[in-house]
Scaffold this motif. Structure first.
Motif, PDB file in Angstrom:
ATOM      1  N   CYS A 145       0.858  -1.179   0.000  1.00  0.00           N
ATOM      2  CA  CYS A 145       0.000   0.000   0.000  1.00  0.00           C
ATOM      3  C   CYS A 145       0.899   1.236   0.000  1.00  0.00           C
ATOM      4  O   CYS A 145       2.095   1.125   0.187  1.00  0.00           O
ATOM      5  N   PRO A 146       0.346   2.430  -0.206  1.00  0.00           N
ATOM      6  CA  PRO A 146       1.202   3.626  -0.236  1.00  0.00           C
ATOM      7  C   PRO A 146       1.903   3.921   1.098  1.00  0.00           C
ATOM      8  O   PRO A 146       2.995   4.482   1.108  1.00  0.00           O
ATOM      9  N   GLY A 147       1.272   3.565   2.195  1.00  0.00           N
ATOM     10  CA  GLY A 147       1.908   3.782   3.492  1.00  0.00           C
ATOM     11  C   GLY A 147       2.171   5.252   3.794  1.00  0.00           C
ATOM     12  O   GLY A 147       1.600   6.146   3.164  1.00  0.00           O
ATOM     13  N   CYS A 149      -0.049   8.280   2.577  1.00  0.00           N
ATOM     14  CA  CYS A 149      -1.380   8.068   3.130  1.00  0.00           C
ATOM     15  C   CYS A 149      -1.552   8.711   4.491  1.00  0.00           C
ATOM     16  O   CYS A 149      -0.722   8.571   5.376  1.00  0.00           O
ATOM     17  N   LEU A 177      -3.589   7.975   6.803  1.00  0.00           N
ATOM     18  CA  LEU A 177      -3.943   7.084   7.906  1.00  0.00           C
ATOM     19  C   LEU A 177      -2.781   6.215   8.343  1.00  0.00           C
ATOM     20  O   LEU A 177      -2.874   5.460   9.303  1.00  0.00           O
ATOM     21  N   ALA A 178      -1.669   6.322   7.640  1.00  0.00           N
ATOM     22  CA  ALA A 178      -0.577   5.375   7.853  1.00  0.00           C
ATOM     23  C   ALA A 178       0.084   5.536   9.213  1.00  0.00           C
ATOM     24  O   ALA A 178       0.110   6.624   9.779  1.00  0.00           O
ATOM     25  N   GLY A 233       0.775  -0.314   5.535  1.00  0.00           N
ATOM     26  CA  GLY A 233       1.341   0.720   6.386  1.00  0.00           C
ATOM     27  C   GLY A 233       0.498   1.047   7.597  1.00  0.00           C
ATOM     28  O   GLY A 233       0.822   1.944   8.372  1.00  0.00           O
ATOM     29  N   CYS A 234      -0.614   0.330   7.763  1.00  0.00           N
ATOM     30  CA  CYS A 234      -1.396   0.471   8.987  1.00  0.00           C
ATOM     31  C   CYS A 234      -2.406  -0.663   9.036  1.00  0.00           C
ATOM     32  O   CYS A 234      -2.546  -1.440   8.106  1.00  0.00           O
ATOM     33  N   ASN A 290      -5.394  -0.886   8.602  1.00  0.00           N
ATOM     34  CA  ASN A 290      -6.456  -0.993   7.602  1.00  0.00           C
ATOM     35  C   ASN A 290      -6.183  -2.047   6.536  1.00  0.00           C
ATOM     36  O   ASN A 290      -7.076  -2.463   5.809  1.00  0.00           O
ATOM     37  N   ALA A 291      -4.925  -2.424   6.404  1.00  0.00           N
ATOM     38  CA  ALA A 291      -4.582  -3.611   5.610  1.00  0.00           C
ATOM     39  C   ALA A 291      -4.886  -3.508   4.121  1.00  0.00           C
ATOM     40  O   ALA A 291      -5.212  -4.496   3.489  1.00  0.00           O
ATOM     41  N   CYS A 292      -4.744  -2.319   3.559  1.00  0.00           N
ATOM     42  CA  CYS A 292      -4.926  -2.186   2.108  1.00  0.00           C
ATOM     43  C   CYS A 292      -3.903  -3.032   1.361  1.00  0.00           C
ATOM     44  O   CYS A 292      -4.122  -3.403   0.209  1.00  0.00           O
TER      45      CYS A 292
END
Ligand code: SF4
Lengths: 187, 551, 102
Positions: free
Chosen positions: B415-417, B421, B423-424, B457-458, B460-462
């Motif tokens: 993910c972008p992390g 992001c 939210l990261a 990166g968090c 949320n597990a994208c």
């Protein structure tokens, strides 16, 4: 709160009553589900039409058998992002055949106007500064729709892709819709 | 592929006009940010760390060459020359301006694209197997179903304010490449005893804070009842899904709390009322949509192409690329090409405008004008003649897109992390970059074999870390980036969640830890076992010993 | 208390901005007004949220900085990345304009 019906601000013939508030002669009350359940007999003997108010966590499934007693059902949006009243509205119109006024109350924004209308609402209690023109404009913005819902009931041989059209039969007074889309591709 | 008709065009153009007016109202101060935010989110425009981010829907991951060229144009003209393909088969632009957002949407509308429902608590872009229409193991092209659902869910009046976002994935094959068991609804095409096509319906999967594998609530749903059944599921969820706690609002929590069986019964009951209502598509409408996905006019080719076999024999690099990035096609003489967006040291899923154009050109020339975006953040040319594979490969080399690593350890989902992001809690891209450099030796990667490494990166597990064979989750410990490693996850038809191996690793040591895990696997592997097989046989202990041994 | 400054995104293009001493928003973190007490921080945020800014600024909030003699520095990883640009693209964001950083 101003009440919008038929794209106009109209006088509200109903009065929303708190649970403790007394009934008054000539007043058409809208009462909570709790009060209805507790004072059913008294209310029915009052000799005036009765309205019912449902919170978003109260399903109309509970009163499906009693709909003939209500002239209006007010479904409350505690905030506009609480989507439960949309399901309640469709159940009332499509499954239980409720033909009275279906009123959206609470946090009701014109950006939701089309969704409300399509789920079968035909009256909207709006913020004091709302102009009916803005509502009409909001409805006119998106004319097409992909799925069937409570605003259109014919079932035979139709496609699901349609332009938004005035609702049929059970909500005859409704004229909040934009112009019907006449183009043939819409059907 | 699906083409807009006048109806769809009107729908999207109305939305662009509406959004243009809303932006103007915001810029003039007539709308406050609080009022405007939900409106811009409805059009896929987020505010991220550095700038706005526009998420453009790529329905079921299918793009035409023309659409891809338009994305390249947008990247160049309105952004900083690149875009990011996501695990939801969408593309994100990282630097658009609000002032130009409506122009971008208008450009997208020209090529039948939009950013509607890429945000918010509604039914999101429906994803599908990226080998749809080409895979040898397919019952039916899942994109027909996905398109039907796309239309039904567009501005759905009842389901636009659900308790939480809602993701549907469809596969037409028994090998699940669409991770359907970790979606709110997963649909798998199956046949009943009489040979009729229908769906197995899986509900309540998902990753994030509470990862869960979906449960089958119906073994066979006749195709014609697709929409009424979905409507029943969504209605039960809309009425009963939790709204008091954002972390418990997904359908997976409802299904878990009341149990899959009880949930299924409620859905069936609701469906009895809906099934003969007018929700379901009439056959002719279904057929109309299906016609758009008719197979392209494949030539009658022999199963084996002599020139291709010779090229493969003569050129080891080409052979290697074929081995990893080319899959069997259902039509004889054709092949499926995976275009890796995971170059050594690169940003997983990123493509420059020039690369997008190069892929668009290759697709136009060699693959019936069609491109897929995979949830593994690669691109796919689904219908390439074997005889053209060499030319395609040459074209990809010129565009720096010929990494022969599909399915290998450096084919990392990330993910972008924290680099982009909001939210990261930690960066994910640089970890992916360092791992891909550490394992740069392609021979070594081959030796390791198929291995899915996924980084988020968090919580949320994208980046789908729970279902990576090796999963990495970035966490924040007192202002420092740390990385928790899970092992044994899997996203396919045998979906399973990975388990945490032990205490998290620092940014500096996480790559060593991955290497230790890989080396331990290689040391323990027997007879060509896959990573998860070895792990299942030997358990976590050998890995823990190596990872946490006192030095 | 840790020193704080106010940051936000510019409405029109989303750029990361900081509230300066003169109440003007700028892209340079070094030019930000620094609050060194709770009261100063509250006052600074109040200034940032003033109606005048609402048409050009989105989501102002207080962030911690390390208060150095020359200029403040972000205290967190996140704010460092916001201030400079993605760590994986040194050609993008403000870092691209700072000599010697590429
Ligand atoms: S997993 Fe977290 S950090 Fe990564 S993109 Fe999703 S929200 Fe952002």
């Amino acid at each position: 709160m101003p009440l919008i019906k038929d794209s106009q601000i109209v006088e509200d013939v109903w009065t929303s009553l708190d649970d403790g508030a007394p009934l008054a002669p000539g007043v058409w009350p809208i009462v909570s589900l709790e009060r209805w359940q507790a004072e059913r007999e008294t209310l029915m003997e009052a000799g005036v039409p009765i309205g019912l108010r449902l919170r978003s966590d109260q399903s109309p499934r509970a009163i499906a058998e009693e709909l003939e007693h209500f002239g209006v059902i007010a479904l409350a949006f505690p905030k506009f992002t609480d989507g439960r009243p949309y399901s309640s509205a469709r159940l009332l119109r499509e499954r239980y055949g409720f033909t009275g006024e279906l009123r959206a109350v609470g946090h009701v924004l014109r950006d939701q106007a089309l969704f409300l209308l399509r789920c079968g609402f035909d009256a909207f209690e709006v913020a004091p500064d709302t102009s009916p023109d803005a509502w009409r404009a909001a409805l006119a913005k998106i004319k097409v729709r992909y799925q069937s819902a409570a605003d259109h009931r014919s079932t035979a041989g139709r496609l699901s892709r349609k332009a938004v059209r005035p609702a049929q039969a059970r909500t005859p007074a409704l004229s909040l819709e934009p112009e019907p889309c006449a183009a043939s591709w819409a059907y | 592929m699906y083409r807009y008709d006048e109806f769809d065009h009107t729908f999207v153009e109305e939305r662009v006009a509406q959004f243009r007016e809303q932006v103007a109202r915001r810029l003039s101060g007539e709308l406050t940010e609080d009022e405007f935010k939900p409106l811009r989110l409805m059009n896929g425009l987020y505010l991220q760390l550095h700038a706005y981010m526009l998420r453009v829907a790529v329905p079921y991951g299918t793009l035409s060459s023309q659409q891809m060229r338009k994305l390249a144009h947008i990247a160049r003209r309105y952004d900083k020359g690149y875009g990011h393909f996501t695990t939801r088969q969408n593309i994100q632009f990282n630097w658009p301006k609000l002032e130009e957002a409506a122009d971008i949407l208008a450009e997208l509308a020209e090529v039948e694209m939009h950013a509607i429902q890429t945000s918010g608590n509604c039914i999101r872009n429906v994803t599908a197997d990226h080998f749809a229409g080409a895979a040898a193991d397919e019952i039916e092209d899942p994109r027909v179903t996905a398109e039907v659902i796309r239309q039904w869910s567009s501005l759905h009046p009842e389901f636009s304010f659900l308790p939480r976002k809602f993701k549907v994935a469809v596969t037409g094959a028994s090998n699940d490449r669409a991770a359907i068991k970790v979606h709110d609804i997963g649909l798998q095409m199956v046949r009943d005893a009489r040979g009729r096509a229908g769906f197995k319906v899986i509900v309540g999967g998902g990753l994030g804070r509470t990862p869960l594998i979906g449960e089958t609530i119906r073994e066979f749903l006749p195709k014609r009842y697709l929409l009424s059944y979905l409507e029943a599921i969504l209605r039960v969820y809309n009425e009963l899904g939790r709204r008091d706690n954002i972390y418990k609002a997904r359908i997976k929590i409802l299904v878990k709390e009341i149990g899959a069986k009880a949930f299924a019964e409620m859905v069936e009951k609701e469906w009895q009322f809906l099934k003969d209502w007018d929700v379901d598509l009439p056959d002719e409408e279904f057929a109309r949509i299906q016609a758009y996905f008719a197979p392209p006019p494949f030539d009658d080719l022999p199963a084996v192409t002599a020139s291709f076999e010779a090229q493969r024999f003569e050129n080891r690099d080409f052979a290697r690329w074929v081995r990893n990035n080319v899959d069997a096609h259902k039509a004889p003489g054709y092949a499926i090409v995976t275009v890796s967006l995971k170059p050594e040291g690169g940003v997983p899923g990123d493509a420059t405008a020039a690369q997008m154009e190069a892929v668009a050109d290759l697709a136009a020339r060699y693959s019936f004008d069609e491109i897929r975006v995979s949830h593994e953040q690669n691109l796919v040319l689904a219908h390439v003649r074997q005889a053209d594979l060499y030319a395609v490969w040459q074209g990809l080399i010129a565009a720096e897109l010929a990494s022969a690593n599909a399915g290998l350890i450096s084919d990392i989902i990330s993910c972008p992390g924290l680099d982009y992001c909001n939210l990261a809690t930690a960066r994910s891209i640089p970890v992916a970059q360092r791992i891909s450099r550490r394992f740069a030796d392609i021979e070594r990667q081959h030796d390791i074999g198929g291995l899915k490494l996924k980084i988020s990166g968090c919580i949320n597990a994208c980046g789908h870390h729970h279902v990576g064979h090796i999963g990495i989750l970035g966490v924040d410990k007192k202002g420092q980036e740390f990385y928790q490693i899970t092992l044994g996850g899997n996203a396919d038809e045998n979906a399973v969640l990975g388990r945490i191996v032990g205490p998290a690793f620092s940014y500096d040591t996480v790559v060593d830890a991955v290497e230790t895990i890989v080396d331990t696997y290689l040391g323990q592997r027997r007879n060509g076992e896959a990573f998860n097989q070895t792990l299942a046989r030997v358990g976590f202990d050998p890995f823990k010993e190596k990872l946490y041994a006192p030095h | 208390m840790t020193a704080q400054i106010v940051t936000a995104n510019r409405l029109g293009d989303g750029a990361v901005i900081y509230l300066g001493r003169d109440d003007i928003w700028g892209e340079r973190l070094g030019g930000a007004a620094v609050a060194r007490s709770q009261d100063e921080a509250a006052a600074l945020l109040a200034r940032a949220e003033a109606p005048a800014h609402r048409t050009n600024v989105v989501g102002p909030y207080l962030m911690d900085v390390i208060d150095e003699a020359t200029a403040p520095r972000p205290a967190s990883n996140r704010e460092n990345i916001r201030a400079l640009g993605p760590t994986v693209r040194s050609d993008l964001g403000r870092q691209a304009e700072i000599p010697g950083r590429r």
